[in-house]
Design a protein around this motif. Structure first.
Motif, PDB file in Angstrom:
ATOM      1  N   LEU A 170       0.788  -1.230   0.000  1.00 31.02           N
ATOM      2  CA  LEU A 170       0.000   0.000   0.000  1.00 31.02           C
ATOM      3  C   LEU A 170       0.822   1.283   0.000  1.00 31.02           C
ATOM      4  N   HIS A 171       1.925   1.275   0.721  1.00 34.50           N
ATOM      5  CA  HIS A 171       2.626   2.537   0.973  1.00 34.50           C
ATOM      6  C   HIS A 171       3.731   2.747  -0.055  1.00 34.50           C
ATOM      7  N   TYR A 172       3.464   3.663  -0.960  1.00 35.16           N
ATOM      8  CA  TYR A 172       4.371   3.915  -2.075  1.00 35.16           C
ATOM      9  C   TYR A 172       5.347   5.040  -1.747  1.00 35.16           C
ATOM     10  N   THR A 173       6.579   4.888  -2.192  1.00 35.86           N
ATOM     11  CA  THR A 173       7.552   5.969  -2.141  1.00 35.86           C
ATOM     12  C   THR A 173       8.198   6.079  -3.520  1.00 35.86           C
ATOM     13  N   LEU A 174       8.095   7.259  -4.090  1.00 35.33           N
ATOM     14  CA  LEU A 174       8.732   7.489  -5.390  1.00 35.33           C
ATOM     15  C   LEU A 174      10.149   7.990  -5.133  1.00 35.33           C
ATOM     16  N   ASN A 175      11.132   7.413  -5.821  1.00 35.91           N
ATOM     17  CA  ASN A 175      12.524   7.782  -5.561  1.00 35.91           C
ATOM     18  C   ASN A 175      13.100   8.753  -6.585  1.00 35.91           C
ATOM     19  N   PHE A 176      12.470   8.877  -7.732  1.00 39.87           N
ATOM     20  CA  PHE A 176      13.063   9.701  -8.791  1.00 39.87           C
ATOM     21  C   PHE A 176      11.968  10.123  -9.766  1.00 39.87           C
ATOM     22  N   LYS A 177      12.044  11.365 -10.208  1.00 42.34           N
ATOM     23  CA  LYS A 177      11.087  11.828 -11.223  1.00 42.34           C
ATOM     24  C   LYS A 177      11.866  12.234 -12.465  1.00 42.34           C
ATOM     25  N   GLY A 178      11.642  11.545 -13.568  1.00 40.88           N
ATOM     26  CA  GLY A 178      12.360  11.853 -14.802  1.00 40.88           C
ATOM     27  C   GLY A 178      11.609  12.868 -15.648  1.00 40.88           C
ATOM     28  N   ASP A 179      12.338  13.486 -16.600  1.00 37.85           N
ATOM     29  CA  ASP A 179      11.645  14.421 -17.495  1.00 37.85           C
ATOM     30  C   ASP A 179      12.199  14.382 -18.923  1.00 37.85           C
ATOM     31  N   ALA A 180      13.061  13.419 -19.220  1.00 44.26           N
ATOM     32  CA  ALA A 180      13.655  13.362 -20.567  1.00 44.26           C
ATOM     33  C   ALA A 180      12.700  12.641 -21.522  1.00 44.26           C
ATOM     34  N   PRO A 181      12.746  12.986 -22.830  1.00 45.80           N
ATOM     35  CA  PRO A 181      11.897  12.293 -23.800  1.00 45.80           C
ATOM     36  C   PRO A 181      12.333  10.845 -23.993  1.00 45.80           C
ATOM     37  N   VAL A 182      11.361   9.985 -24.183  1.00 46.92           N
ATOM     38  CA  VAL A 182      11.636   8.553 -24.234  1.00 46.92           C
ATOM     39  C   VAL A 182      12.558   8.175 -25.405  1.00 46.92           C
ATOM     40  N   GLY A 183      12.554   9.024 -26.455  1.00 46.98           N
ATOM     41  CA  GLY A 183      13.429   8.783 -27.603  1.00 46.98           C
ATOM     42  C   GLY A 183      14.912   8.764 -27.213  1.00 46.98           C
ATOM     43  N   ASP A 184      15.263   9.532 -26.163  1.00 48.24           N
ATOM     44  CA  ASP A 184      16.663   9.557 -25.711  1.00 48.24           C
ATOM     45  C   ASP A 184      17.115   8.169 -25.256  1.00 48.24           C
ATOM     46  N   TYR A 185      16.143   7.431 -24.721  1.00 47.87           N
ATOM     47  CA  TYR A 185      16.436   6.092 -24.207  1.00 47.87           C
ATOM     48  C   TYR A 185      16.357   5.034 -25.317  1.00 47.87           C
ATOM     49  N   LEU A 186      15.317   5.145 -26.161  1.00 43.50           N
ATOM     50  CA  LEU A 186      15.117   4.124 -27.203  1.00 43.50           C
ATOM     51  C   LEU A 186      16.123   4.279 -28.341  1.00 43.50           C
ATOM     52  N   GLY A 187      16.437   5.525 -28.674  1.00 47.84           N
ATOM     53  CA  GLY A 187      17.254   5.831 -29.858  1.00 47.84           C
ATOM     54  C   GLY A 187      18.556   5.046 -29.974  1.00 47.84           C
ATOM     55  N   PRO A 188      19.365   4.988 -28.896  1.00 47.70           N
ATOM     56  CA  PRO A 188      20.669   4.325 -29.037  1.00 47.70           C
ATOM     57  C   PRO A 188      20.611   2.793 -29.119  1.00 47.70           C
ATOM     58  N   GLN A 189      19.432   2.196 -28.985  1.00 48.89           N
ATOM     59  CA  GLN A 189      19.373   0.741 -28.883  1.00 48.89           C
ATOM     60  C   GLN A 189      18.960   0.059 -30.194  1.00 48.89           C
ATOM     61  N   GLY A 190      19.746  -0.927 -30.593  1.00 48.07           N
ATOM     62  CA  GLY A 190      19.463  -1.670 -31.821  1.00 48.07           C
ATOM     63  C   GLY A 190      18.084  -2.317 -31.803  1.00 48.07           C
ATOM     64  N   ARG A 191      17.619  -2.728 -30.647  1.00 46.48           N
ATOM     65  CA  ARG A 191      16.340  -3.456 -30.588  1.00 46.48           C
ATOM     66  C   ARG A 191      15.132  -2.557 -30.902  1.00 46.48           C
ATOM     67  N   PHE A 192      15.362  -1.233 -30.956  1.00 45.08           N
ATOM     68  CA  PHE A 192      14.265  -0.307 -31.290  1.00 45.08           C
ATOM     69  C   PHE A 192      14.498   0.415 -32.620  1.00 45.08           C
ATOM     70  N   LYS A 193      15.556   0.031 -33.355  1.00 41.89           N
ATOM     71  CA  LYS A 193      15.965   0.766 -34.565  1.00 41.89           C
ATOM     72  C   LYS A 193      14.869   0.824 -35.625  1.00 41.89           C
ATOM     73  N   HIS A 194      13.987  -0.170 -35.654  1.00 36.37           N
ATOM     74  CA  HIS A 194      12.954  -0.249 -36.686  1.00 36.37           C
ATOM     75  C   HIS A 194      11.806   0.730 -36.455  1.00 36.37           C
ATOM     76  N   LEU A 195      11.731   1.338 -35.265  1.00 38.60           N
ATOM     77  CA  LEU A 195      10.560   2.149 -34.916  1.00 38.60           C
ATOM     78  C   LEU A 195      10.528   3.471 -35.691  1.00 38.60           C
ATOM     79  N   SER A 196       9.332   3.820 -36.139  1.00 33.05           N
ATOM     80  CA  SER A 196       9.157   5.124 -36.816  1.00 33.05           C
ATOM     81  C   SER A 196       8.925   6.203 -35.757  1.00 33.05           C
ATOM     82  N   SER A 197       8.897   7.481 -36.189  1.00 29.43           N
ATOM     83  CA  SER A 197       8.660   8.547 -35.209  1.00 29.43           C
ATOM     84  C   SER A 197       7.239   8.432 -34.632  1.00 29.43           C
ATOM     85  N   GLN A 198       6.285   7.893 -35.431  1.00 27.64           N
ATOM     86  CA  GLN A 198       4.920   7.683 -34.913  1.00 27.64           C
ATOM     87  C   GLN A 198       4.940   6.607 -33.824  1.00 27.64           C
TER      88      GLN A 198
END
Ligand SMILES: Cc1ncc(C[n+]2csc(CCOP(=O)(O)OP(=O)(O)O)c2C)c(N)n1
Ligand code: SF4
Length: 316
Positions: free
Chosen positions: A247-275
């Motif tokens: 029940l008792h949640y504690t959030l440790n970190f709040k991010g604000d970067a666009p998800v593309g920053d994370y997906l972009g460098p990875q080969g497993r997501f290379k096929h994805l379009s901007s949509q």
């Protein structure tokens, strides 16, 4: 250098994972074990079902771990850890931690029944799922931890996974276990703190969902493994949080970067379009909102006004 000495201070001086293991360079799961054992110390026994770590440890009688290790069948980490705990208790060795250490395939999929059975009994162990988001040891097949949009070897050609990642923390929290938390190799101090907290909460089931990139399966150079893990947190793709007693949640970190920053460098997501990227961003944002709402709903539960209206309801 400074980071190393702080980690030693925070996590204990004993190095329980030795060089000479056979993980691929940059393997997040190898870094994860080194940190986990730093936090828990030598009085730990490890149960490992079939997964990359079964290999990383080395072939018997050699071992890269300075603590006892029990290799187990793929589906049985929860049951084996329960049995080991019972055996230690029978011998009066209640100061020894039992740590189950399984991949996402062995946890989210094939080991889920055994794990749910064990945590429903509130077995006294720490269960760690090191999540590399696929079955890596047998060649990068999709698991139910593989996120939406990922290409794996079971989604060949232009096909990629169209369903989302199973929410294992919510499944564990629904069992109302004393502690469920996410952790990442990119935040070692937070990780060590969580393992130490799990150790202190001895007596019931503690579950840690540990983000551990696999350079081999994710199509990234080994030296960016930690950076990619950090981006997963900074984009809210893998939020860091804790749930106590379901029940008792504690959030440790709040991010604000666009998800593309994370997906972009990875080969497993290379096929994805901007949509496709936009669709993933929308999904990440929705999941983040749901997480914040869960935290808020618990705060609401704790408000005296809520309690009063509940009492009024009971009177009628
Ligand atoms: C019942 C059973 N099915 C299949 C296997 C083959 N197998 C061994 S390891 C593995 C993949 C494990 O994946 P995961 O748990 O995600 O860990 P990782 O390899 O990614 O570290 C599989 C399918 C097995 N050992 N037992
Ligand atoms: S395949 Fe991935 S998880 Fe397995 S040892 Fe290599 S880097 Fe680690």
């Amino acid at each position: 250098m400074e980071m190393e000495s702080t980690l030693k201070k925070g996590g204990g001086e004993t190095e329980l994972m030795h060089p000479g293991h056979v993980a691929c360079p940059g393997c997040g799961a190898a870094i994860a074990m080194k940190l986990a054992l730093k936090a828990l110390g030598p009085q730990t026994m490890v149960v490992i079902p079939a997964c990359c770590w079964g290999i990383i440890a080395g072939a018997y009688p050699q071992s890269s771990l300075g603590v006892p290790l029990l290799q187990m069948a793929f589906a049985a980490a929860g049951a084996a850890a329960s049995g080991l705990r019972a055996a230690l208790d029978a011998r009066g060795e209640d100061e020894t931690f039992v740590m189950a250490w399984a991949g996402d395939g062995g946890t989210f999929d094939i080991g889920l029944q055994s794990l749910s059975g064990a945590v429903e009994r509130n077995e006294d162990f720490i269960y760690v799922c090191y999540d590399n988001e696929a079955y890596m040891n047998t060649g990068v097949q999709r698991s139910s931890a593989t996120p939406y949009g990922t290409r794996t070897t079971t989604t060949p050609g232009e096909q990629w996974k169209r369903s989302g990642k199973k929410n294992i923390i919510e499944i564990m929290a629904a069992h109302r276990i004393p502690y469920a938390a996410t952790a990442s190799i990119a935040y070692p101090h937070d990780l060590i703190r969580k393992f130490k907290k799990a150790a202190r909460l001895k007596g019931g089931s503690r579950f840690i969902h540990l983000y551990a990139p696999c350079p081999t399966g994710w199509g990234i150079p080994s030296e960016v493994s930690v950076r990619v893990a950090r981006l997963a947190v900074q984009t809210n793709s893998f939020p860091l949080y804790e749930v106590e007693n379901g029940l008792h949640y504690t959030l440790n970190f709040k991010g604000d970067a666009p998800v593309g920053d994370y997906l972009g460098p990875q080969g497993r997501f290379k096929h994805l379009s901007s949509q496709d990227m936009d669709a993933i961003q929308k999904r990440v944002d929705e999941d983040w909102e749901v997480l914040l709402k869960r935290i808020d709903s618990v705060k609401l539960l704790k408000q005296p006004a809520e309690m009063r209206s509940y009492d009024r309801y009971r009177e009628h």
